[in-house]
Design an enzyme around this catalytic site. Sequence first.
Site, PDB file in Angstrom:
ATOM      1  N   ASP A 116      31.469  30.559 -25.703  1.00 31.25           N
ATOM      2  CA  ASP A 116      32.214  31.678 -25.205  1.00 31.25           C
ATOM      3  C   ASP A 116      32.637  31.739 -23.853  1.00 31.25           C
ATOM      4  O   ASP A 116      33.283  32.458 -23.257  1.00 31.25           O
ATOM      5  CB  ASP A 116      31.553  33.281 -25.400  1.00 31.25           C
ATOM      6  CG  ASP A 116      30.403  33.453 -24.953  1.00 31.25           C
ATOM      7  OD1 ASP A 116      29.724  32.573 -24.220  1.00 31.25           O
ATOM      8  OD2 ASP A 116      29.571  34.563 -25.056  1.00 31.25           O
ATOM      9  N   SER A 117      31.956  30.398 -22.969  1.00 35.48           N
ATOM     10  CA  SER A 117      32.430  30.348 -21.619  1.00 35.48           C
ATOM     11  C   SER A 117      33.803  29.671 -21.742  1.00 35.48           C
ATOM     12  O   SER A 117      34.533  29.850 -20.639  1.00 35.48           O
ATOM     13  CB  SER A 117      31.662  29.091 -21.098  1.00 35.48           C
ATOM     14  OG  SER A 117      31.703  27.892 -21.834  1.00 35.48           O
TER      15      SER A 117
ATOM     16  N   GLU B 119      23.108  35.028 -28.398  1.00 32.17           N
ATOM     17  CA  GLU B 119      22.213  35.201 -27.394  1.00 32.17           C
ATOM     18  C   GLU B 119      21.189  36.452 -27.498  1.00 32.17           C
ATOM     19  O   GLU B 119      21.575  37.282 -28.328  1.00 32.17           O
ATOM     20  CB  GLU B 119      22.884  35.883 -25.866  1.00 32.17           C
ATOM     21  CG  GLU B 119      23.970  34.823 -25.445  1.00 32.17           C
ATOM     22  CD  GLU B 119      24.894  35.372 -24.188  1.00 32.17           C
ATOM     23  OE1 GLU B 119      24.612  36.364 -23.671  1.00 32.17           O
ATOM     24  OE2 GLU B 119      25.639  34.336 -23.786  1.00 32.17           O
TER      25      GLU B 119
ATOM     26  N   LYS C 222      25.971  30.207 -32.664  1.00 24.12           N
ATOM     27  CA  LYS C 222      24.988  30.449 -31.412  1.00 24.12           C
ATOM     28  C   LYS C 222      24.949  31.970 -31.049  1.00 24.12           C
ATOM     29  O   LYS C 222      26.286  32.570 -31.022  1.00 24.12           O
ATOM     30  CB  LYS C 222      24.927  29.585 -30.488  1.00 24.12           C
ATOM     31  CG  LYS C 222      24.048  30.024 -29.203  1.00 24.12           C
ATOM     32  CD  LYS C 222      24.187  28.824 -28.052  1.00 24.12           C
ATOM     33  CE  LYS C 222      25.375  29.113 -27.156  1.00 24.12           C
ATOM     34  NZ  LYS C 222      25.244  30.286 -26.338  1.00 24.12           N
TER      35      LYS C 222
ATOM     36  N   GLU D 108      18.941  28.990 -20.469  1.00 24.14           N
ATOM     37  CA  GLU D 108      19.816  28.813 -19.393  1.00 24.14           C
ATOM     38  C   GLU D 108      19.336  29.355 -18.062  1.00 24.14           C
ATOM     39  O   GLU D 108      18.615  30.401 -18.053  1.00 24.14           O
ATOM     40  CB  GLU D 108      21.042  29.563 -19.814  1.00 24.14           C
ATOM     41  CG  GLU D 108      22.154  29.568 -18.764  1.00 24.14           C
ATOM     42  CD  GLU D 108      23.442  30.210 -19.281  1.00 24.14           C
ATOM     43  OE1 GLU D 108      23.798  30.465 -20.294  1.00 24.14           O
ATOM     44  OE2 GLU D 108      24.457  30.182 -18.278  1.00 24.14           O
TER      45      GLU D 108
END
Length: 275
Positions: free
Chosen positions: A42-43, A113, A111, A180
């Site tokens: 999503d970056s 978070e 993926k 991260e």
Amino acid sequence: MTAPDFFAKKSRGERIVMITACDYPSAYYADQAGVDALLVGDSLAMTVLGHSSTIPLTLDEMIHHVRAVCRAQPNALVIADMPFLTYQGSQDQAVLNCGRLIKEGGAAAVKLEGGSHVAPLIRRVIQAGIPVMGHVGLQPQSVHATGGWRVQGRKPEAARTILEDARALQDAGVFGIVVEMVPVELAAVLTRSLYVPTIGIGAGVACDGQVQLFHDLIGMYPAFTPRHTRKYVDAGTMVTDALRAYAADVRGGAFPSEENTFHQPDLGDDASWSS
Ligand code: KIV
């Protein structure tokens, strides 16, 4: 490359290479380079769409990019990120949203978070037949809550929470965990104590693999360069120089040249056809 191959790689001590990809050319070139996994992260909200965070990205936008990545028919495993607020509501809706990335987008895994609190959802998604990758440490979708883009888990208590979160994700059945922006010492403990592969970004060299943003690696993200990355080529400068040369050629009449030009002589002699 499949999700179970991640475990095989960890057990053989082979480092896993992951790069973000958000469109056909990035997926094509990353796959040509032989990476193991392509993350449609999503970056892309920042690197491709110009937002200042990942938060505005919608599920439909993500599906659009996943499709473009899959059109490159990569050998690498395609993992799609669940955008903010597509899995924080009801579990039923979250499972359906994960399913859209697979069914409509063509990804092979998703993926998301979060730590222990997302473990029950991860179990449901895996039961639906969708491999899931976890993401601990800095969680960009929660930057407003955590106070910005900072290294996480510096204090022993915070480090312990991240370890417990990672264990909960492992117990829920993830095939890998992105770690991260944590100190390398914590990443080393995570990597040693989990059988699930850890994929670091800003977590030092101790992880089982690394993930980096395509645009950071090639120097195509002008807004900022994170300390954890390395610019392998300054494509931004190369592209600007090339386009400057094109602009100068157009203005000076040097482009197009004869080799770029099509001819049909009988249209030009007296141009009688034009009246
Ligand atoms: O969205 C993304 O690119 C990511 C990486 C930071 C791992 O989640």
